[in-house]
Design an enzyme around this catalytic site. Structure first.
Site, short mmCIF file in Angstrom:
data_model
loop_
_atom_site.label_atom_id
_atom_site.label_comp_id
_atom_site.label_asym_id
_atom_site.label_seq_id
_atom_site.Cartn_x
_atom_site.Cartn_y
_atom_site.Cartn_z
N LYS A 113 0.95 -1.32 -0.10
CA LYS A 113 -0.03 0.01 0.04
C LYS A 113 0.91 1.22 -0.09
O LYS A 113 2.13 1.20 0.41
CB LYS A 113 -0.91 0.03 1.31
CG LYS A 113 -2.12 0.85 1.06
CD LYS A 113 -3.14 0.15 0.27
CE LYS A 113 -4.71 1.01 0.31
NZ LYS A 113 -5.63 0.12 -0.31
N GLY A 228 -20.03 6.84 2.65
CA GLY A 228 -19.33 7.19 1.56
C GLY A 228 -19.99 7.35 0.38
O GLY A 228 -21.14 6.67 0.03
N GLY A 230 -18.02 7.34 -2.92
CA GLY A 230 -16.98 7.55 -3.97
C GLY A 230 -17.13 6.45 -5.10
O GLY A 230 -18.24 5.81 -5.09
N ASN A 231 -16.05 5.80 -5.37
CA ASN A 231 -16.08 4.80 -6.38
C ASN A 231 -16.68 3.52 -5.73
O ASN A 231 -17.54 2.86 -6.53
CB ASN A 231 -14.53 4.35 -6.81
CG ASN A 231 -14.58 3.05 -7.80
OD1 ASN A 231 -14.64 2.28 -7.10
ND2 ASN A 231 -14.30 3.45 -9.02
N ALA A 232 -16.23 3.08 -4.78
CA ALA A 232 -16.55 1.60 -3.89
C ALA A 232 -18.04 1.98 -3.75
O ALA A 232 -18.91 0.92 -3.96
CB ALA A 232 -15.75 1.54 -2.88
#
Ligand code: NAD
Length: 426
Positions: A113, A228, A230-232
């Protein structure tokens, strides 16, 4: 919303030790080998800003384990409340989770990471400043990344744009013009894979579908809360909606909202695009993060940051399935509480593994120089996810343990096998 709790690396190590207990691994040296990253690189990133001044950023690349294949993991641009030292521990934890995730997914990759401590959403940076930050960081880590060494990908607040800049910088430093396999999550014209952009959310939706089937929960009309946006989160929401679910809650860094009568994903996305936040969506009520997470629903998708579900929240949560699209959203103290309440927690290393699985297939396509269609790639990923879910569910049932422990035990066992096959050199 973000809460600072325990050290994330201590949480990751606790999860590993639980898995070692299940597997009967007593050797302290082996436990330490599995816990500690192989390499942690902390770099200083000097950047000339547009106003002529020099600004120093701090970046990390942590390579946790490569016994099963090249290191693999995202790079995030973020500024956690705990500061740079907290981020270092966070990156260590996230790199370990990548090792377990690639292992559980059954793709021949390891775990890594990376991060730079800054927040491009809070502070304004010009396009050229962003490019200088990304390219200088790439230069600093260029010796340790590469298509057969360590393959970065997007994560929080990084996208295909940053991946293209990393690929281009790495290629120039290594005298090659065409080496797309050094990063994944690239835009399609740069060698990206179809289905990669939706992969994490689609994988989460597949996991939730399997869990729902297991407990006999019809997805038609099932109520979903997304943390959230966003993308996920958005692709989890879109695919769950396609499966018949109704989205009743959402959030982003500006706040949390609930609308129990339901919200259409396309309307929410349109609102977010226009206003920059989901807050204020017509007919919704602004609530606290605690309220968002504990409102009665069928499926809760934490898809923002780690350390969101602690013991207090776990006691109040009223859902049937938690699909951890985010990495590390649940604290170890919360797991036994959720297990006792018979809530199925699909752990991050399974629930969000669709992203890394399609990243793996992007890397394969780059190495082959051949490109496949959306349906083919999505189906390859679905097979990994469904197999992973059922392997873990079978072990969980057999050992009477929660899904996190089952997933971790399967993943750790495979890494131990690879380590033992390789042996220690010299
Ligand atoms: P993203 O940058 O696309 O979205 C992050 C979202 O989190 C944004 O909507 C942002 O507003 C929200 N957010 C930030 N701070 C918040 C706060 N304090 N409260 C509520 N929301 C907040 O990132 P992403 O790629 O969707 O990643 C989200 C999570 O999913 C991370 O934990 C990441 O590691 C994990 N993940 C992502 C992928 C992927 O392929 N994108 C793969 C695996 C895991």
């Amino acid at each position: 919303m973000a809460k600072i709790h325990a050290d994330p690396f201590a949480n990751a190590t606790k999860q590993l030790n639980d898995a070692c207990d299940i597997l009967g691994i007593k050797d302290k040296g082996l436990r330490e080998y599995l816990a500690m990253p192989n390499k942690m690189m902390r770099v200083k990133i000097p950047v000339r800003m547009d106003n002529g001044q020099i600004r120093i950023f701090t970046g990390f690349r942590c390579q946790h384990n490569n016994d099963r294949g090249p290191y693999k993991g995202g790079i995030r641009y973020f500024d956690p409340e705990g500061g740079v030292e907290y981020m270092e521990r966070e990156v260590m934890a996230l790199s370990a989770w990548m090792t377990w995730k690639t292992s559980l997914a059954g793709v021949p990759l390891g775990g890594a990471k990376g991060a730079i401590y800054f927040n491009p959403k809070k502070e304004k940076f010009s396009r050229i400043e962003m490019s200088r930050i990304t390219r200088r960081f790439t230069f600093m880590i260029s010796e340790i990344i590469g298509p057969q060494k360590d393959i970065p990908a997007p994560d929080v607040y990084t996208t295909g744009k940053e991946m293209t800049q990393i690929m281009d910088t790495w290629g120039k430093l290594h005298g090659v013009t065409q080496q797309p396999a050094v990063v994944t999550g690239k835009p399609i014209p740069m060698g990206g894979s179809l289905a990669r952009n939706v992969a994490t959310g689609l994988g989460t939706a597949y996991c939730v579908r399997e869990a729902a089937q297991y407990i006999g929960l019809p997805l038609k009309g099932a109520k979903v809360i997304l943390q959230g946006f966003g993308n996920a989160s958005t692709f989890s929401g879109e695919y769950l909606e396609k499966m018949g679910c109704i989205i009743i809650g959402a959030s982003d860094s500006k706040g949390d909202i609930i609308k129990t009568s339901g919200m259409k994903m396309k309307d929410l996305e349109k609102w977010k695009r226009k206003k920059g936040t989901v807050v204020g969506f017509p007919g919704s009520t602004k609530v606290t993060t605690e309220k968002l997470l504990t409102t009665k629903c069928d499926i809760l998708i934490p898809a923002a940051l780690e350390n969101q579900i602690d013991a207090n929240i776990a006691k109040k949560i009223q859902c049937k399935i938690i699909g951890e699209a985010a990495n590390g959203p649940t604290l170890p103290e919360a797991d036994p509480i959720l297990f006792k309440k018979k809530i199925i927690v699909i752990p991050d290393i399974l629930a969000n593994s669709g992203g890394v699985t399609i990243s793996y297939y992007e890397w394969v396509q780059n190495n082959l120089g051949q490109y496949w269609g959306f349906v083919h790639v999505a189906k390859l990923m679905e097979d990994h996810i469904v197999r992973g879910y059922h392997d873990a569910a079978a072990l969980a049932t057999k050992k009477k343990i929660d899904m996190r422990r089952a997933c971790m035990a399967i993943a750790v066992k495979r890494v131990v096998e690879a380590f033992e096959l390789r042996g220690i050199w010299p």
